[in-house]
Design an enzyme around this catalytic site. Structure first.
Site, mmCIF file in Angstrom:
data_model
loop_
_atom_site.group_PDB
_atom_site.id
_atom_site.type_symbol
_atom_site.label_atom_id
_atom_site.label_comp_id
_atom_site.label_asym_id
_atom_site.label_seq_id
_atom_site.Cartn_x
_atom_site.Cartn_y
_atom_site.Cartn_z
ATOM 1 N N CYS A 53 28.113 -52.678 106.134
ATOM 2 C CA CYS A 53 27.589 -51.411 106.655
ATOM 3 C C CYS A 53 26.783 -51.648 107.939
ATOM 4 O O CYS A 53 27.364 -51.863 108.986
ATOM 5 C CB CYS A 53 26.811 -50.662 105.580
ATOM 6 S SG CYS A 53 26.561 -48.910 105.988
ATOM 7 N N GLU A 89 27.724 -54.667 97.632
ATOM 8 C CA GLU A 89 26.585 -55.148 96.845
ATOM 9 C C GLU A 89 26.014 -54.088 95.908
ATOM 10 O O GLU A 89 25.209 -54.406 95.033
ATOM 11 C CB GLU A 89 25.482 -55.681 97.776
ATOM 12 C CG GLU A 89 24.671 -54.632 98.496
ATOM 13 C CD GLU A 89 25.318 -54.032 99.739
ATOM 14 O OE1 GLU A 89 24.640 -53.253 100.432
ATOM 15 O OE2 GLU A 89 26.502 -54.326 100.024
ATOM 16 N N HIS A 117 29.347 -50.784 101.084
ATOM 17 C CA HIS A 117 28.338 -51.601 100.400
ATOM 18 C C HIS A 117 28.934 -52.232 99.137
ATOM 19 O O HIS A 117 28.818 -51.654 98.056
ATOM 20 C CB HIS A 117 27.142 -50.737 99.987
ATOM 21 C CG HIS A 117 26.318 -50.247 101.119
ATOM 22 N ND1 HIS A 117 25.243 -50.950 101.607
ATOM 23 C CD2 HIS A 117 26.418 -49.118 101.862
ATOM 24 C CE1 HIS A 117 24.701 -50.271 102.603
ATOM 25 N NE2 HIS A 117 25.391 -49.163 102.784
#
Length: 195
Positions: free
Chosen positions: A78, A171, A169
């Site tokens: 991002c 994560e 994202h």
């Protein structure tokens, strides 16, 4: 093998968690001298303008450039993708300029327009859950950039040499396959350096 996560702002602990759960040693990078300790680096999601200000404030720009120029792998997610771009749409220059691409900030809309999608990421994973939050978009790529994934015909993941970047994202999910692919890139680079 040790992987650092730039820890100035953004989704740092989430990256650390996925790296650690995938068997990598992970540390937060807050100072330039710490870059010498790591074999790979993640530029996390967050707010790219704030991150750039902090990079400048803590005199990390040149050390980050040198880290990338050394050939050590870097993953940008991002805002990290924005930092890695050679060119930002509507602006003259990008930030670190590692990947030959033109990036448009917030291309998918505002915070309330955030969404999840399932993507196939070439060489990484099929059916990867991707979280898009005020996500950037790759508008153009140079001839040496591999497009790894698209969403509705728009480029959302790329690779150029030792640089991997995505608009989303990874994560923020429990799916560590993108991180595992990055760990593999770092391990392969470490083996080459050892010889």
């Amino acid at each position: 093998m040790k992987i650092g996560v730039l820890a100035l702002q953004g989704a740092v602990s989430e990256h650390i968690r996925l790296l650690t759960n995938s068997g990598a040693e992970a540390i937060e990078i807050k100072r330039a001298d710490q870059l010498a300790e790591v074999d790979g680096l993640i530029l996390p999601g967050g707010e790219s303008t704030a991150m750039r200000r902090l990079i400048d404030k803590y005199q990390l720009f040149k050390p980050l450039r040198e880290f990338g120029e050394s050939g050590k792998p870097i993953l940008g997610t991002c805002a990290g993708l924005i930092l890695m771009a050679k060119t930002l749409s509507g602006e003259q220059d990008g930030h670190l300029g590692f990947i030959d691409m033109v990036v448009e900030r917030n291309a998918f809309g505002r915070q309330r327009d955030s969404f999840e999608a399932t993507l196939d990421v070439k060489g990484v994973a099929e059916k990867l859950t991707a979280v898009f939050i005020r996500a950037p978009l790759v508008k153009e790529v140079g001839p040496d950039v591999d497009i790894l994934s698209e969403y509705n015909g728009e480029i959302v993941a790329v690779k150029q040499g030792s640089f991997l970047a995505c608009s989303f994202h990874p994560e923020l999910t429990d799916d560590a396959r993108l991180h595992q692919a990055f760990i593999k890139m770092v391990a392969e680079r470490s083996v080459l350096e050892a010889h």
